[in-house]
Write a protein that holds these residues in place. Structure first.
Motif, mmCIF file in Angstrom:
data_model
loop_
_atom_site.group_PDB
_atom_site.id
_atom_site.type_symbol
_atom_site.label_atom_id
_atom_site.label_comp_id
_atom_site.label_asym_id
_atom_site.label_seq_id
_atom_site.Cartn_x
_atom_site.Cartn_y
_atom_site.Cartn_z
ATOM 1 N N ASP A 143 -7.655 19.019 6.536
ATOM 2 C CA ASP A 143 -8.279 17.748 6.887
ATOM 3 C C ASP A 143 -8.158 16.698 5.791
ATOM 4 O O ASP A 143 -8.988 15.791 5.714
ATOM 5 C CB ASP A 143 -9.758 17.930 7.256
ATOM 6 N N CYS A 144 -7.135 16.791 4.937
ATOM 7 C CA CYS A 144 -6.868 15.723 3.979
ATOM 8 C C CYS A 144 -6.310 14.517 4.733
ATOM 9 O O CYS A 144 -5.602 14.663 5.730
ATOM 10 C CB CYS A 144 -5.865 16.168 2.912
ATOM 11 N N ASP A 145 -6.626 13.325 4.250
ATOM 12 C CA ASP A 145 -6.142 12.102 4.900
ATOM 13 C C ASP A 145 -4.738 11.724 4.445
ATOM 14 O O ASP A 145 -4.009 11.059 5.179
ATOM 15 C CB ASP A 145 -7.099 10.938 4.606
ATOM 16 N N ALA A 146 -4.377 12.131 3.229
ATOM 17 C CA ALA A 146 -3.073 11.739 2.689
ATOM 18 C C ALA A 146 -2.711 12.667 1.546
ATOM 19 O O ALA A 146 -3.543 13.429 1.048
ATOM 20 C CB ALA A 146 -3.111 10.284 2.213
ATOM 21 N N CYS A 147 -1.437 12.599 1.129
ATOM 22 C CA CYS A 147 -0.942 13.381 -0.006
ATOM 23 C C CYS A 147 -0.201 12.451 -0.964
ATOM 24 O O CYS A 147 0.468 11.512 -0.537
ATOM 25 C CB CYS A 147 0.024 14.469 0.460
ATOM 26 N N LEU A 148 -0.338 12.730 -2.253
ATOM 27 C CA LEU A 148 0.435 12.044 -3.273
ATOM 28 C C LEU A 148 0.987 13.090 -4.230
ATOM 29 O O LEU A 148 0.342 14.110 -4.490
ATOM 30 C CB LEU A 148 -0.435 11.059 -4.061
ATOM 31 N N THR A 149 2.189 12.822 -4.753
ATOM 32 C CA THR A 149 2.746 13.722 -5.752
ATOM 33 C C THR A 149 2.383 13.237 -7.152
ATOM 34 O O THR A 149 2.147 12.047 -7.371
ATOM 35 C CB THR A 149 4.281 13.788 -5.635
ATOM 36 N N THR A 150 2.301 14.182 -8.075
ATOM 37 C CA THR A 150 2.080 13.853 -9.474
ATOM 38 C C THR A 150 3.313 14.270 -10.277
ATOM 39 O O THR A 150 3.945 15.280 -9.948
ATOM 40 C CB THR A 150 0.837 14.586 -10.024
ATOM 41 N N PRO A 151 3.689 13.484 -11.292
ATOM 42 C CA PRO A 151 3.008 12.279 -11.778
ATOM 43 C C PRO A 151 3.041 11.153 -10.751
ATOM 44 O O PRO A 151 3.981 11.055 -9.957
ATOM 45 C CB PRO A 151 3.782 11.905 -13.036
ATOM 46 N N LEU A 152 2.007 10.324 -10.783
ATOM 47 C CA LEU A 152 1.811 9.323 -9.736
ATOM 48 C C LEU A 152 2.861 8.221 -9.791
ATOM 49 O O LEU A 152 3.260 7.774 -10.858
ATOM 50 C CB LEU A 152 0.427 8.695 -9.875
ATOM 51 N N ASP A 153 3.245 7.789 -8.608
ATOM 52 C CA ASP A 153 4.099 6.615 -8.457
ATOM 53 C C ASP A 153 3.188 5.431 -8.125
ATOM 54 O O ASP A 153 2.435 5.475 -7.150
ATOM 55 C CB ASP A 153 5.116 6.845 -7.332
ATOM 56 N N ASN A 154 3.227 4.385 -8.931
ATOM 57 C CA ASN A 154 2.319 3.249 -8.749
ATOM 58 C C ASN A 154 2.433 2.625 -7.368
ATOM 59 O O ASN A 154 1.431 2.265 -6.748
ATOM 60 C CB ASN A 154 2.587 2.171 -9.805
ATOM 61 N N HIS A 155 3.660 2.478 -6.885
ATOM 62 C CA HIS A 155 3.853 1.839 -5.584
ATOM 63 C C HIS A 155 3.236 2.677 -4.473
ATOM 64 O O HIS A 155 2.569 2.152 -3.580
ATOM 65 C CB HIS A 155 5.347 1.625 -5.330
ATOM 66 N N ALA A 156 3.439 3.985 -4.532
ATOM 67 C CA ALA A 156 2.859 4.865 -3.514
ATOM 68 C C ALA A 156 1.336 4.825 -3.563
ATOM 69 O O ALA A 156 0.666 4.818 -2.518
ATOM 70 C CB ALA A 156 3.359 6.296 -3.715
ATOM 71 N N LEU A 157 0.772 4.780 -4.768
ATOM 72 C CA LEU A 157 -0.682 4.708 -4.903
ATOM 73 C C LEU A 157 -1.212 3.401 -4.333
ATOM 74 O O LEU A 157 -2.218 3.384 -3.613
ATOM 75 C CB LEU A 157 -1.073 4.845 -6.374
ATOM 76 N N GLU A 158 -0.548 2.285 -4.637
ATOM 77 C CA GLU A 158 -0.982 0.992 -4.122
ATOM 78 C C GLU A 158 -0.911 0.963 -2.594
ATOM 79 O O GLU A 158 -1.810 0.436 -1.930
ATOM 80 C CB GLU A 158 -0.127 -0.128 -4.708
ATOM 81 N N GLN A 159 0.153 1.513 -2.026
ATOM 82 C CA GLN A 159 0.279 1.548 -0.570
ATOM 83 C C GLN A 159 -0.857 2.348 0.056
ATOM 84 O O GLN A 159 -1.429 1.953 1.077
ATOM 85 C CB GLN A 159 1.624 2.159 -0.181
ATOM 86 N N LEU A 160 -1.197 3.481 -0.549
ATOM 87 C CA LEU A 160 -2.272 4.310 -0.013
ATOM 88 C C LEU A 160 -3.610 3.579 -0.092
ATOM 89 O O LEU A 160 -4.378 3.562 0.868
ATOM 90 C CB LEU A 160 -2.346 5.626 -0.792
ATOM 91 N N LEU A 161 -3.891 2.947 -1.233
ATOM 92 C CA LEU A 161 -5.154 2.225 -1.386
ATOM 93 C C LEU A 161 -5.243 1.076 -0.396
ATOM 94 O O LEU A 161 -6.294 0.847 0.217
ATOM 95 C CB LEU A 161 -5.287 1.710 -2.823
ATOM 96 N N ALA A 162 -4.146 0.348 -0.226
ATOM 97 C CA ALA A 162 -4.151 -0.777 0.702
ATOM 98 C C ALA A 162 -4.320 -0.317 2.146
ATOM 99 O O ALA A 162 -4.944 -1.001 2.962
ATOM 100 C CB ALA A 162 -2.855 -1.579 0.556
#
Length: 295
Positions: A258-277
């Motif tokens: 039931d996770c809403d999303a996944c991100l890989t580490t080390p973090l990619d700034n663009h992917a993080l910004e897209q997820l937050l937006a």
């Protein structure tokens, strides 16, 4: 007073799948929580067959993508309410619908101005601070927080800018805190699942970033515990799994947890910004780079 059951429109699917879903929602609760309707425009929620392009098109034409749980298909609209893989799991579908209801209730609570205001030591200038200043007709000067606009939240907006990071990796915690603070969020850190569950039951978080790269199955189990545990005022956070590799099996495990999303580490700034937006409707207005002021 008995709560009115919310209506679901089933878009697409085979006759057998439709009968199965209709039977499930009719029989699962002694007092119906959901009932199956027909109208794509008038029902509260939609469940659509993502393997049928015409079903996706019907949902899009009705402007109901955000209210839809898509099942199957390799691609769904980026603003979809939820996406589940096949085979159809009625229990997972129920959880997705419950989560969408919680998010809608949380938005309504925020927009009504009745959401509880949390008082924690801020690690940086927050969207909530800006909103309180606007409400008091006393717009503060945030020029010291380079990169942020002074008046980016519209009247009535409240930003859930408190974030919980759950990870047993000090480096992962430190990096994510730096990135999130730079975007105006307040960050709490914990290394234990028990404390994470306790915090999410007592406080309102916009996001929970869950490190699963080192915790393995225990990391995903933390997400399940957060989902099962009652949250304050029914305001469920967006849970983001942090994994060192985003193989298909990791996405599947995250979906079933039931996770809403996944991100890989080390973090990619663009992917993080897209997820937050995507999940924070005030992000695009709060995170507005401003030109440096001449001295």
């Amino acid at each position: 007073m008995r709560a009115v059951a919310q209506r679901i429109a089933i878009v697409g699917f085979s006759a057998f799948e439709r009968r199965t879903l209709e039977s499930y929602f009719r029989l699962v609760d002694a007092v119906p929580v959901y009932t199956v309707g027909e109208s794509v425009t008038d029902c509260d929620w939609l469940v659509a067959d993502a393997d049928l392009p015409e079903a996706i098109l019907a949902v899009g034409r009705a402007g109901r993508v955000r209210d839809t749980v898509f099942i199957g298909g390799s691609k769904t609209p980026p603003t979809a309410g939820a996406h589940l893989s096949r085979p159809i799991d009625a229990l997972q579908l129920r959880r997705a619908l419950d989560d969408l209801r919680s998010r809608r209730a949380a938005r309504a609570l925020r927009e009504s101005g009745l959401a509880p205001r949390l008082r924690l030591a801020a690690t940086g200038p927050s969207g909530l601070t800006r909103q309180q200043a606007l409400n008091d007709h006393d717009v503060q000067d945030f020029r010291a927080s380079a990169g942020y606009s002074n008046s980016v939240l519209a009247e009535g907006d409240q930003r859930l800018d408190q974030v919980l990071v759950v990870s047993n990796s000090p480096a992962e915690c430190r990096l994510l805190r730096e990135r999130l603070v730079a975007y105006g969020y307040r960050v709490l850190l914990t290394r234990t699942s028990d404390e994470a569950v306790a915090l999410t039951s007592r406080l309102v978080f916009g996001f929970v970033f869950l490190g699963v790269g080192q915790g393995g199955p225990a990391g995903f189990q933390t997400c399940r515990r957060i989902r099962r545990h009652p949250t304050l005022a029914g305001m469920a956070p967006v849970v983001v799994a942090l994994t060192q590799k985003l193989a298909p099996i990791e996405r599947i495990r995250a979906t079933f947890a039931d996770c809403d999303a996944c991100l890989t580490t080390p973090l990619d700034n663009h992917a993080l910004e897209q997820l937050l937006a995507r999940h924070d409707r005030t992000f695009d207005r709060v995170f507005q780079p401003t030109a440096p002021m001449a001295l």
